[in-house]
Design an enzyme around this catalytic site. Structure first.
Site, mmCIF file in Angstrom:
data_model
loop_
_atom_site.group_PDB
_atom_site.id
_atom_site.type_symbol
_atom_site.label_atom_id
_atom_site.label_comp_id
_atom_site.label_asym_id
_atom_site.label_seq_id
_atom_site.Cartn_x
_atom_site.Cartn_y
_atom_site.Cartn_z
ATOM 1 N N GLU A 20 -2.094 27.058 47.394
ATOM 2 C CA GLU A 20 -2.495 28.366 47.904
ATOM 3 C C GLU A 20 -2.695 29.333 46.740
ATOM 4 O O GLU A 20 -1.738 29.770 46.096
ATOM 5 C CB GLU A 20 -1.403 28.884 48.850
ATOM 6 C CG GLU A 20 -1.815 30.048 49.701
ATOM 7 C CD GLU A 20 -0.737 30.434 50.711
ATOM 8 O OE1 GLU A 20 -0.822 31.552 51.232
ATOM 9 O OE2 GLU A 20 0.188 29.630 50.969
ATOM 10 N N LYS A 217 10.746 30.772 53.274
ATOM 11 C CA LYS A 217 9.630 29.874 52.933
ATOM 12 C C LYS A 217 8.761 30.529 51.863
ATOM 13 O O LYS A 217 8.312 29.879 50.910
ATOM 14 C CB LYS A 217 8.809 29.554 54.177
ATOM 15 C CG LYS A 217 7.642 28.581 53.944
ATOM 16 C CD LYS A 217 6.345 29.299 53.600
ATOM 17 C CE LYS A 217 5.215 28.293 53.367
ATOM 18 N NZ LYS A 217 3.973 28.954 52.881
ATOM 19 N N ASP A 233 12.283 18.132 41.264
ATOM 20 C CA ASP A 233 12.238 17.669 42.655
ATOM 21 C C ASP A 233 12.219 18.869 43.606
ATOM 22 O O ASP A 233 13.250 19.469 43.878
ATOM 23 C CB ASP A 233 13.473 16.792 42.912
ATOM 24 C CG ASP A 233 13.492 16.191 44.311
ATOM 25 O OD1 ASP A 233 12.695 16.599 45.167
ATOM 26 O OD2 ASP A 233 14.339 15.297 44.541
ATOM 27 N N HIS A 330 -4.364 38.000 51.427
ATOM 28 C CA HIS A 330 -4.666 36.597 51.738
ATOM 29 C C HIS A 330 -6.158 36.392 51.959
ATOM 30 O O HIS A 330 -6.762 35.456 51.430
ATOM 31 C CB HIS A 330 -3.913 36.165 52.998
ATOM 32 C CG HIS A 330 -2.533 35.664 52.727
ATOM 33 N ND1 HIS A 330 -2.292 34.469 52.095
ATOM 34 C CD2 HIS A 330 -1.321 36.187 53.005
ATOM 35 C CE1 HIS A 330 -0.986 34.275 51.990
ATOM 36 N NE2 HIS A 330 -0.368 35.307 52.533
#
Length: 378
Positions: A20, A217, A233, A330
């Site tokens: 993104e 998130k 990781d 966005h």
């Protein structure tokens, strides 16, 4: 690459691997905002990592505790001396081993809970090797112990030996602060109103799990992008962060905000276990490039960088949400993605920037206007 990050007085550009493009843009914008106000400050709170030997043992609890305290713990450390030798030379190794009684939750279930310092490595292989030796030593020493009956010895089962990706004692704090009068925002609202709205948005994420999930998130958008760039990781870091967000028994925000005596303060406490040696760090060319770009940081320095990337990303998201709305930024990025897919020229792109200056960007509207423009040219 996200520029403008002033971290503990050092100006940096952060490598990010993410699908993104707006994540990189948002992080850079936040970094520039805070660069002019002293930048980000970080503190390493602790660096302990954890692992467990899980076992079933149907023996008298007082016998097990006595055996652990007076025999087993010493034997466990002795049996892993060869494994820990190099790590101890680097200043790390096994920090402690505890016996954990879990019989109230599962019949005859115990753990050997070990804490480790793995210095600049993530340490998964090191930890798991130590734990597997613990399992073998536990079995051997139980067989030798005269206090246990034959039936008790026979009941011992080593279930598994494995590190934990939940590392609440391997934690870093990143923060920003400034006077409210310096908290200038270009959205047209006052500094005081912006600070109040921002703090309220953080409070909502602290008390409402539905919002906290999306809030966190977004934090991991920044964290995991740098984690992947440096060959670490990202599944482990995400799992740990979300488990930590639930430590109170209710899922909550990883970031916090206060307004006291005219000072705005915004911070994150991030549990994260990463390494800068081993794994892909000396193998993958882009990982090597990323670590070089960051100035070849130690594992602790990388922890700080990761916490900052998450805090910057969260600041950018909340700043948009409480002012212009999340879609403006966005969709501006999305506009250029669509135009690039359509093969637009630089002149055509500039036309669309002007065209959508006071309109909402939608995929349908971009395609429709693009086709009109091309047809007119033809």
């Amino acid at each position: 690459i996200a520029p403008n990050f002033l971290i503990d007085g050092k100006l940096m550009a952060l490598p990010m691997v993410v699908e993104e493009s707006s994540v990189v843009a948002a992080a850079s914008k936040s970094a520039k905002f805070w660069m002019e106000k002293g930048g980000f400050k970080t503190t390493i709170i602790n660096t302990q990592k954890l692992g467990h030997t899980h076992f079933i043992f149907d023996a008298e609890p007082h016998k097990i505790k006595h055996f652990f305290n007076f025999t087993l713990k010493k034997k466990l450390l002795e049996s892993t001396e060869n494994i820990t030798a190099n790590m101890r030379k680097r200043g790390g190794g096994i920090l402690d081993i505890k016996l954990i009684d879990k019989t109230s939750e599962l019949e005859n279930y115990y753990q050997l809970k070990a804490s480790f310092d793995t210095v600049d490595s993530m340490g998964a292989n090191f930890i798991n090797s130590c734990l597997e030796q613990f399992g073998k030593t536990l079995k051997e020493e139980v067989e030798k112990e005269e206090e246990f009956t034959a039936k008790e010895k026979e009941s011992l089962q080593i279930v598994m030996n494995i590190l934990s990706n939940y590392t609440p004692d391997c934690i870093v704090r990143a923060e920003v602060s400034c006077k409210i009068e310096d908290l200038k925002d270009d959205s047209g609202i006052s500094n005081e109103e912006f600070a109040t709205k921002f703090k309220r948005a953080v409070t909502i994420a602290e008390i409402e799990p539905y919002r906290a999930t999306t809030h966190n998130k977004g934090i991991m958008n920044g964290v995991d992008a740098v984690v992947m760039a440096t060959g670490n990781d990202f599944r482990a870091t995400a799992a740990c962060a979300h488990a930590y967000a639930s430590k109170s028994g209710k899922y909550s925000s990883l970031t916090h905000c206060t307004i006291d005596n005219g000072i705005f303060r915004f911070w994150i406490d991030l549990p994260i276990s990463v390494g800068v040696v081993g794994g892909l760090t000396n193998l993958h060319p882009l990982v090597k490039f990323s670590l070089a770009l960051l100035g070849k940081p130690s594992a602790q320095e990388l922890m700080s960088i990761l916490a900052v990337s998450g805090l910057a990303q969260n600041f950018a998201a909340l700043r948009s949400l409480v002012t212009t709305g999340i879609q403006k930024g966005h969709m501006k990025m999305h506009l250029f993605n669509i135009l690039n897919q359509m093969g637009a020229t630089e002149e055509e792109k500039q036309h669309f920037v002007t065209y959508f200056k006071d309109k909402t960007v939608t995929h349908h509207e971009v395609i429709s206007e693009f086709e009109k423009m091309r047809n007119a040219k033809n």
